[in-house]
Design an enzyme around this catalytic site. Structure first.
Site, PDB file in Angstrom:
ATOM      1  N   HIS A 145     -79.666  -6.351  36.764  1.00  0.00           N
ATOM      2  CA  HIS A 145     -79.390  -7.737  36.373  1.00  0.00           C
ATOM      3  C   HIS A 145     -78.828  -8.513  37.566  1.00  0.00           C
ATOM      4  O   HIS A 145     -77.944  -9.359  37.424  1.00  0.00           O
ATOM      5  CB  HIS A 145     -78.408  -7.782  35.199  1.00  0.00           C
ATOM      6  CG  HIS A 145     -78.660  -8.907  34.235  1.00  0.00           C
ATOM      7  ND1 HIS A 145     -79.382  -8.748  33.083  1.00  0.00           N
ATOM      8  CD2 HIS A 145     -78.282 -10.207  34.251  1.00  0.00           C
ATOM      9  CE1 HIS A 145     -79.436  -9.894  32.426  1.00  0.00           C
ATOM     10  NE2 HIS A 145     -78.784 -10.805  33.124  1.00  0.00           N
TER      11      HIS A 145
ATOM     12  N   TYR B  42     -72.561 -19.962  39.670  1.00  0.00           N
ATOM     13  CA  TYR B  42     -73.254 -19.398  38.513  1.00  0.00           C
ATOM     14  C   TYR B  42     -74.518 -18.672  38.959  1.00  0.00           C
ATOM     15  O   TYR B  42     -74.799 -17.551  38.528  1.00  0.00           O
ATOM     16  CB  TYR B  42     -73.603 -20.500  37.508  1.00  0.00           C
ATOM     17  CG  TYR B  42     -74.662 -20.081  36.507  1.00  0.00           C
ATOM     18  CD1 TYR B  42     -74.416 -19.079  35.584  1.00  0.00           C
ATOM     19  CD2 TYR B  42     -75.922 -20.684  36.500  1.00  0.00           C
ATOM     20  CE1 TYR B  42     -75.389 -18.683  34.677  1.00  0.00           C
ATOM     21  CE2 TYR B  42     -76.897 -20.301  35.604  1.00  0.00           C
ATOM     22  CZ  TYR B  42     -76.629 -19.301  34.688  1.00  0.00           C
ATOM     23  OH  TYR B  42     -77.603 -18.909  33.805  1.00  0.00           O
TER      24      TYR B  42
END
Length: 373
Positions: free
Chosen positions: A268, A26
């Site tokens: 991002h 993640y």
């Protein structure tokens, strides 16, 4: 026992061993097949400094300025969701670091600690990062709450109209709110050190959504946000407004003309669009379009002090670090975070000495990058 962290790569290596696979992927993962992340790394590596000799570089400064206020370090802390997955109390560790270094702590909309205790622990050195979601009702409630909590800067993140597909996350079944099924249970059982520390504190939550009538789904579309949304936010927000996630010169000009206070060039962390240009390649173009004085920030892919100096040399007025700080926490807790931060400071200082510069101003860094071709 001494720290095993001598670079961001060390922190990542140790974190990979200690974190559950789901949590590591993640934090570490990127969009698609991750060729965008690799291309961004290659773009940084392709930039070469021109070393200079016999210049008096004995007095070097790492200070920078944000909206006229001095910082002690040339980098701040990017907003990152669910940081407490990297270690118990990670959000507060980052807040205490921001207070010591007088740099912004980016407090994510999906932080695992609420915005109020974070700005308190950061001694005011905190910016609230905002996602537009749904019809905006809940979004603007968060804006009012940030104002009441004392935040002076909102960072509107605009590069997530839809959440990018990150296969490493999807294979593990990673979701927010956090859910634990059989697959995750096995993963955690194989990483007992993390599990005993983290899960005994309770299931991680998105702490900013303890609000009546507002539930947040990370996978919800944010595609309704447009320049009218921005104008509404600008009208209601009296403080500084930063727009994060810009990779287009045309968009940067529109944002400047719409009255934002700063623009943050960012991909991002290569987590959204695999085929997006490497942000470091766009930074110089956007700086040239905006002129020398408009506040222009940079994040994505910074892994070393040399990377930080390269970003300043390409036109950044300030930089922000992300996942490598989570890796340091996962590796060695708050001590690891402090160690990596000092490593990065040292790398910036040594880089300046090698290229004959004494600071990070545009004048100091003029012509420090070799022209290619």
């Amino acid at each position: 026992m001494g720290s095993g962290i001598h670079s961001s790569a060390d922190a990542r290596r140790i974190a990979r061993r200690r974190l559950p696979w789901m949590v590591f992927d993640y934090i570490d993962g990127a969009a698609g097949q991750e060729t965008g992340a690799a291309r961004h790394r290659a773009a940084f590596d392709a930039l070469e400094f021109q070393p200079r000799i016999l210049r008096d570089v004995s007095q070097r400064s790492l200070e920078s300025h944000l909206f006229g206020t001095p910082t002690l370090a040339p980098f701040g802390i990017s907003p990152m969701g669910m940081c407490n997955l990297s270690g118990v109390g990670a959000d507060l560790m980052l807040a205490r670091l921001a207070a010591r270094e007088k740099v912004p702590l980016g407090v994510s909309t999906v932080a695992s600690t609420a915005m109020e205790p974070l700005i308190e622990a950061a001694e005011g050195h905190a910016w609230f990062q905002l996602y537009f979601s749904g019809d905006g009702t809940g979004t603007f409630k968060l804006v009012e709450r940030a104002r009441a909590a004392g935040y002076g800067t909102i960072v509107l993140t605009v590069d997530v109209p839809e959440v990018g597909r990150r296969p490493r996350e999807l294979r593990h079944g990673f979701t927010m709110p956090f859910r634990i099924g059989p697959k995750q249970f096995v993963d955690f059982a194989l990483h007992p050190r993390w599990s005993l520390a983290a899960l005994l504190k309770g299931r991680p939550q998105m702490a900013n959504f303890d609000m009546d009538g507002f539930d947040f789904d990370r996978t919800d579309s944010r595609a309704k946000a447009d320049f009218d949304t921005l104008r509404r936010l600008r009208a209601m927000w009296p403080g500084k407004l930063v727009v994060k996630g810009v990779l287009s010169t045309a968009d940067a000009i529109l944002l400047r003309d719409a009255g934002v206070d700063a623009i943050q060039v960012s991909s991002h962390g290569a987590r959204q669009l695999e085929s997006a240009p490497a942000p470091i390649t766009m930074l110089g173009e956007i700086r040239a379009a905006l002129g020398p004085d408009f506040p222009l920030f940079f994040d994505s892919g910074l892994r070393s002090g040399e990377d930080v100096v390269k970003a300043y040399a390409k036109g950044a007025g300030f930089t922000f670090l992300g996942r490598i700080l989570q890796f340091a926490i996962a590796a060695e807790g708050e001590e690891g975070l402090q160690k990596l931060w000092q490593v990065l400071r040292d790398e910036v200082s040594i880089t300046l000495a090698q290229i004959g510069a004494t600071g990070l101003s545009p004048d100091a860094l003029r012509d420090v990058l070799r022209r290619q071709g």
